[in-house]
Motif scaffolding. Sequence first.
Motif, mmCIF file in Angstrom:
data_model
loop_
_atom_site.group_PDB
_atom_site.id
_atom_site.type_symbol
_atom_site.label_atom_id
_atom_site.label_comp_id
_atom_site.label_asym_id
_atom_site.label_seq_id
_atom_site.Cartn_x
_atom_site.Cartn_y
_atom_site.Cartn_z
ATOM 1 N N GLU A 81 60.010 66.402 16.827
ATOM 2 C CA GLU A 81 59.927 66.776 18.250
ATOM 3 C C GLU A 81 58.837 67.835 18.472
ATOM 4 O O GLU A 81 58.093 67.776 19.453
ATOM 5 C CB GLU A 81 61.290 67.317 18.704
ATOM 6 C CG GLU A 81 61.323 67.941 20.092
ATOM 7 C CD GLU A 81 61.783 66.986 21.176
ATOM 8 O OE1 GLU A 81 62.470 65.999 20.840
ATOM 9 O OE2 GLU A 81 61.436 67.221 22.347
ATOM 10 N N MET A 82 58.763 68.801 17.530
ATOM 11 C CA MET A 82 57.743 69.851 17.668
ATOM 12 C C MET A 82 56.339 69.246 17.664
ATOM 13 O O MET A 82 55.464 69.667 18.418
ATOM 14 C CB MET A 82 57.835 70.839 16.494
ATOM 15 C CG MET A 82 59.094 71.671 16.453
ATOM 16 S SD MET A 82 59.016 72.808 15.023
ATOM 17 C CE MET A 82 60.702 72.724 14.457
ATOM 18 N N ILE A 83 56.137 68.241 16.813
ATOM 19 C CA ILE A 83 54.811 67.593 16.740
ATOM 20 C C ILE A 83 54.602 66.713 17.979
ATOM 21 O O ILE A 83 53.507 66.642 18.534
ATOM 22 C CB ILE A 83 54.705 66.750 15.447
ATOM 23 C CG1 ILE A 83 54.873 67.668 14.228
ATOM 24 C CG2 ILE A 83 53.382 66.003 15.389
ATOM 25 C CD1 ILE A 83 54.906 66.953 12.891
ATOM 26 N N MET A 84 55.683 66.090 18.417
ATOM 27 C CA MET A 84 55.630 65.156 19.549
ATOM 28 C C MET A 84 55.151 65.820 20.836
ATOM 29 O O MET A 84 54.478 65.197 21.642
ATOM 30 C CB MET A 84 57.066 64.633 19.753
ATOM 31 C CG MET A 84 57.205 63.274 20.347
ATOM 32 S SD MET A 84 59.001 62.953 20.538
ATOM 33 C CE MET A 84 59.522 62.676 18.828
ATOM 34 N N PRO A 96 50.742 67.303 22.334
ATOM 35 C CA PRO A 96 49.723 66.882 23.313
ATOM 36 C C PRO A 96 49.915 67.510 24.694
ATOM 37 O O PRO A 96 49.000 67.468 25.519
ATOM 38 C CB PRO A 96 49.905 65.365 23.392
ATOM 39 C CG PRO A 96 50.620 64.980 22.157
ATOM 40 C CD PRO A 96 51.454 66.166 21.757
ATOM 41 N N PHE A 97 51.089 68.075 24.947
ATOM 42 C CA PHE A 97 51.348 68.664 26.266
ATOM 43 C C PHE A 97 51.275 70.186 26.212
ATOM 44 O O PHE A 97 51.607 70.863 27.187
ATOM 45 C CB PHE A 97 52.714 68.193 26.780
ATOM 46 C CG PHE A 97 52.870 66.713 26.670
ATOM 47 C CD1 PHE A 97 52.232 65.870 27.596
ATOM 48 C CD2 PHE A 97 53.571 66.134 25.627
ATOM 49 C CE1 PHE A 97 52.326 64.495 27.476
ATOM 50 C CE2 PHE A 97 53.669 64.760 25.503
ATOM 51 C CZ PHE A 97 53.043 63.933 26.424
ATOM 52 N N ASN A 98 50.818 70.697 25.076
ATOM 53 C CA ASN A 98 50.691 72.146 24.912
ATOM 54 C C ASN A 98 49.224 72.534 25.141
ATOM 55 O O ASN A 98 48.340 72.027 24.461
ATOM 56 C CB ASN A 98 51.140 72.523 23.493
ATOM 57 C CG ASN A 98 51.304 74.021 23.319
ATOM 58 O OD1 ASN A 98 50.500 74.796 23.837
ATOM 59 N ND2 ASN A 98 52.334 74.424 22.607
ATOM 60 N N PRO A 99 48.956 73.425 26.112
ATOM 61 C CA PRO A 99 47.560 73.776 26.402
ATOM 62 C C PRO A 99 46.885 74.484 25.220
ATOM 63 O O PRO A 99 45.666 74.398 25.073
ATOM 64 C CB PRO A 99 47.667 74.705 27.618
ATOM 65 C CG PRO A 99 49.094 75.112 27.723
ATOM 66 C CD PRO A 99 49.918 74.119 26.982
ATOM 67 N N ASP A 100 47.644 75.159 24.359
ATOM 68 C CA ASP A 100 47.032 75.855 23.215
ATOM 69 C C ASP A 100 47.786 75.473 21.945
ATOM 70 O O ASP A 100 48.650 76.197 21.463
ATOM 71 C CB ASP A 100 47.102 77.378 23.439
ATOM 72 C CG ASP A 100 46.623 78.136 22.202
ATOM 73 O OD1 ASP A 100 45.824 77.570 21.430
ATOM 74 O OD2 ASP A 100 47.063 79.295 22.019
ATOM 75 N N PRO A 101 47.457 74.305 21.383
ATOM 76 C CA PRO A 101 48.253 73.808 20.266
ATOM 77 C C PRO A 101 47.993 74.507 18.927
ATOM 78 O O PRO A 101 48.799 74.369 18.005
ATOM 79 C CB PRO A 101 47.870 72.326 20.175
ATOM 80 C CG PRO A 101 46.570 72.196 20.873
ATOM 81 C CD PRO A 101 46.362 73.385 21.756
ATOM 82 N N THR A 102 46.914 75.300 18.811
ATOM 83 C CA THR A 102 46.555 75.833 17.479
ATOM 84 C C THR A 102 47.628 76.752 16.897
ATOM 85 O O THR A 102 48.044 76.585 15.744
ATOM 86 C CB THR A 102 45.207 76.574 17.540
ATOM 87 O OG1 THR A 102 44.324 75.806 18.376
ATOM 88 C CG2 THR A 102 44.603 76.718 16.169
ATOM 89 N N ALA A 103 48.070 77.715 17.701
ATOM 90 C CA ALA A 103 49.103 78.635 17.215
ATOM 91 C C ALA A 103 50.373 77.862 16.876
ATOM 92 O O ALA A 103 51.053 78.122 15.876
ATOM 93 C CB ALA A 103 49.401 79.690 18.273
ATOM 94 N N LYS A 104 50.683 76.896 17.724
ATOM 95 C CA LYS A 104 51.894 76.084 17.524
ATOM 96 C C LYS A 104 51.822 75.310 16.212
ATOM 97 O O LYS A 104 52.811 75.208 15.484
ATOM 98 C CB LYS A 104 52.024 75.122 18.714
ATOM 99 C CG LYS A 104 53.395 74.560 18.928
ATOM 100 C CD LYS A 104 54.393 75.566 19.455
ATOM 101 C CE LYS A 104 55.804 75.097 19.116
ATOM 102 N NZ LYS A 104 56.790 76.162 19.286
ATOM 103 N N LEU A 105 50.620 74.788 15.930
ATOM 104 C CA LEU A 105 50.435 74.026 14.690
ATOM 105 C C LEU A 105 50.770 74.864 13.455
ATOM 106 O O LEU A 105 51.419 74.390 12.522
ATOM 107 C CB LEU A 105 48.994 73.544 14.585
ATOM 108 C CG LEU A 105 48.716 72.104 15.012
ATOM 109 C CD1 LEU A 105 47.230 71.796 14.903
ATOM 110 C CD2 LEU A 105 49.516 71.115 14.182
ATOM 111 N N GLU A 106 50.300 76.101 13.461
ATOM 112 C CA GLU A 106 50.587 76.991 12.331
ATOM 113 C C GLU A 106 52.086 77.182 12.153
ATOM 114 O O GLU A 106 52.610 77.166 11.045
ATOM 115 C CB GLU A 106 49.946 78.363 12.561
ATOM 116 C CG GLU A 106 48.540 78.456 12.009
ATOM 117 C CD GLU A 106 47.901 79.782 12.374
ATOM 118 O OE1 GLU A 106 48.589 80.827 12.282
ATOM 119 O OE2 GLU A 106 46.730 79.766 12.795
#
Lengths: 306, 306
Positions: free
Chosen positions: B190-193, B196-206
Motif C-alpha cells: 500500500e505504501m508503494i501503491m 504516484p499520488f505523493n507530491p514529494d515521493p523521495t523522502a517517502k521512498l527512504e
Amino acid sequence: MFPRLHPQVVQPLDFNRRYITAELLFALLPSLQSLLHECRKVRRYPSFTSSSITSIFIQQLIFHCDCIVVCRFTDLSVLEKKKLTIMGERVVLHYFNGRGKMESIRWLLTVAEVEFDEKLLDTREEYLKLVNDGKLMFQQVPLVEIDGMRLVQTKAILNYLAEKFNMHGKDLKDRVMINMYSEGLMDLMEMIMVLPFNPDPTAKLEEIEKKAKERYLPVYEKALTGPVYLVGGKLSLADVLLVECTLMLEEKFAGILKEFSAVKSFQGRMIQIPAINRFLQPGSKRKPPPGENYAKAVVEVFQIKI
Amino acid sequence: MFPRLHPQVVQPLDFNRRYITAELLFALLPSLQSLLHECRKVRRYPSFTSSSITSIFIQQLIFHCDCIVVCRFTDLSVLEKKKLTIMGERVVLHYFNGRGKMESIRWLLTVAEVEFDEKLLDTREEYLKLVNDGKLMFQQVPLVEIDGMRLVQTKAILNYLAEKFNMHGKDLKDRVMINMYSEGLMDLMEMIMVLPFNPDPTAKLEEIEKKAKERYLPVYEKALTGPVYLVGGKLSLADVLLVECTLMLEEKFAGILKEFSAVKSFQGRMIQIPAINRFLQPGSKRKPPPGENYAKAVVEVFQIKI
C-alpha cells in the motif's frame, strides 16, 4: 485414562448425562466444528441425513473413550468459550488505554461473551519491551494473546475470533458478504479513528459526515430493511462492527441516523443484547472517545512526527 | 435425470471412469470441500479413518445418481476452476489500467489458473455508470464479478478467492497465520501503491526502504528459513502476495533482497511456477509500474484533490 470432567462443569454445557474427558473434547473441537458445518450444509439436500454422518463419527469416537458427549447440533462456539475458562487460559489484549484499532476486538470478544485481560501500553519503554521480546510480528499493536498464539494485525484477529466464535457465516458466500460489509465499516471507523492526529479536524469531519450519509449508511439501511441481521439471518462480525460504528457516528454527529430508520432500529435491538448492554454501562472495558492523553501516549510510544 | 458429463470433460479432471452429472457435482462441491477438510483433520487421530466418513457420505450420494465420481482426496479446487469454464462463467475485473488495488487479485487468479476478463476504467463517465447501475457497494473499485456476485473491497475479494481455490489454510490456525502475513504485505505494498499520488515521493521512498528492511522482510526471512512455503507446507495467499511484493520492492530498490537469502530463494522458486512464469512474460495481464497516465486516470475518475 484422562480424568473426567466434573459434573458441575458438564451440566452448564447442556449435554446429556454422559461425560467426556476435557482434554479429548477440546482436542476434538476443530473436527466437531467442521462436522457441524458439514451437517448444516448437507441439510439442504433433503435425503442426506446429517445423523448418519454424525453416527459414524461418533462410533469412531467411542474407540477413544468409554463415555461420550454428543453436542446435539448445538452451537459449538459455547464450548470454545467454556474451553478458555476451564483451561484457565485468559485472552490478553495489549494496546493503548483507548479505542483505536483494538476497540472492535473488545466489542467482538464482548459479544462472544469471552472474558479478557488488558495490558495497557503507556510508555515507549513498555512498547520497546514488547518489540525486544519478539512479541510483535510487525512492531505494531494490537497484540492479542489467545490459544497459545500471539496475534497481530487487526483484521486477521477479527477474522480469527469471528470464525472461532461462529460469527463468520455458514459458507463462503455468507463470509464474503460479511467481509464486504465489515471492510466498509472499518474504512469509515478508520477515518474517525485518525481524527485526533489531524491538526485541522474540522474540514475532515464534514467530509466524514458526507461520506457516512451518502456512501456508507445507505448500504446498511438497504441491507437491514426487512432482515434482522446483515447476513444470513444470524449475528455476525458485520453486525458487531455496525453497532460500534453507529454509536461512534452519533457521538460526532448527533441525529445522523434520523434518515436511516432501519439502521436505527437495528442499533436499538443490538444494544438490548445483555452482553452489549453491560458493555455500554460505566465501568466496563469499553473505552471513551479519545482525549488528549490517548493521542499523547500514541505519539510518544511510536515517536510519530505530526 | 440430469445429462451426464461428457467423457472429454470428465477425463481431464483425473477421475476414475464412472461419471457424475455436472450440475449435481457442482451443487455438492461445498459439501465435498468441507468433507475433505474434515477428513484431513481427522487423520491426526490415528484410528479415525477418513474412508469410513467418506463412505457413508458416498452411500448417501448414490441415492441421487446411479453413477458416482469420487475425488480420491485430490485437490477439489481443480473442480472449482473447471466449473467456471464448463458453466461458461467468466470472471470479470473492473479497474483502472494499472496495478493499484487490483494487482494482487490478478496475481491470485493467475496462480489459481483462473482466466479472467478485464473492463478497464478510463473516464469518470464509465465510473459513474458503474455507480448508477448500483454495481459498486461503496462507490469504489476494485469490482470483481464472479459466481453471480459483485464483489468489492480488496481484502474481502482476496479472502473469497483464497478460500475458494484452496489457498487459505487447512484450519483456523493456519488461516490466521496466512492472514497475518498477508496483512503485513498489503501494508507494505500500500505504501508503494500510493507513491504516484505523493507530491514529494523521495523522502517517502527512504522510509519505505527502511521499513521493508527492518520491519517486514526479516519476518518473512525467518518464516522461510527451512520451510518451502510460509504456512502449513502449502502454497497460500500469503505466498502469492510475498512474491508480488518482493518483485515490487526490487523495482524500487534493486538488490534489497541481498541480505534476505531465504526470501530471494523463495522468489526464485515461485517464479518457476508455470502460471507465474507466463504472467511475468510481456503480453500477459500483469500491469507495469504506474506511469503518469495511470495517476491521471485515477485522479480524473475520482476527482481527487491533491
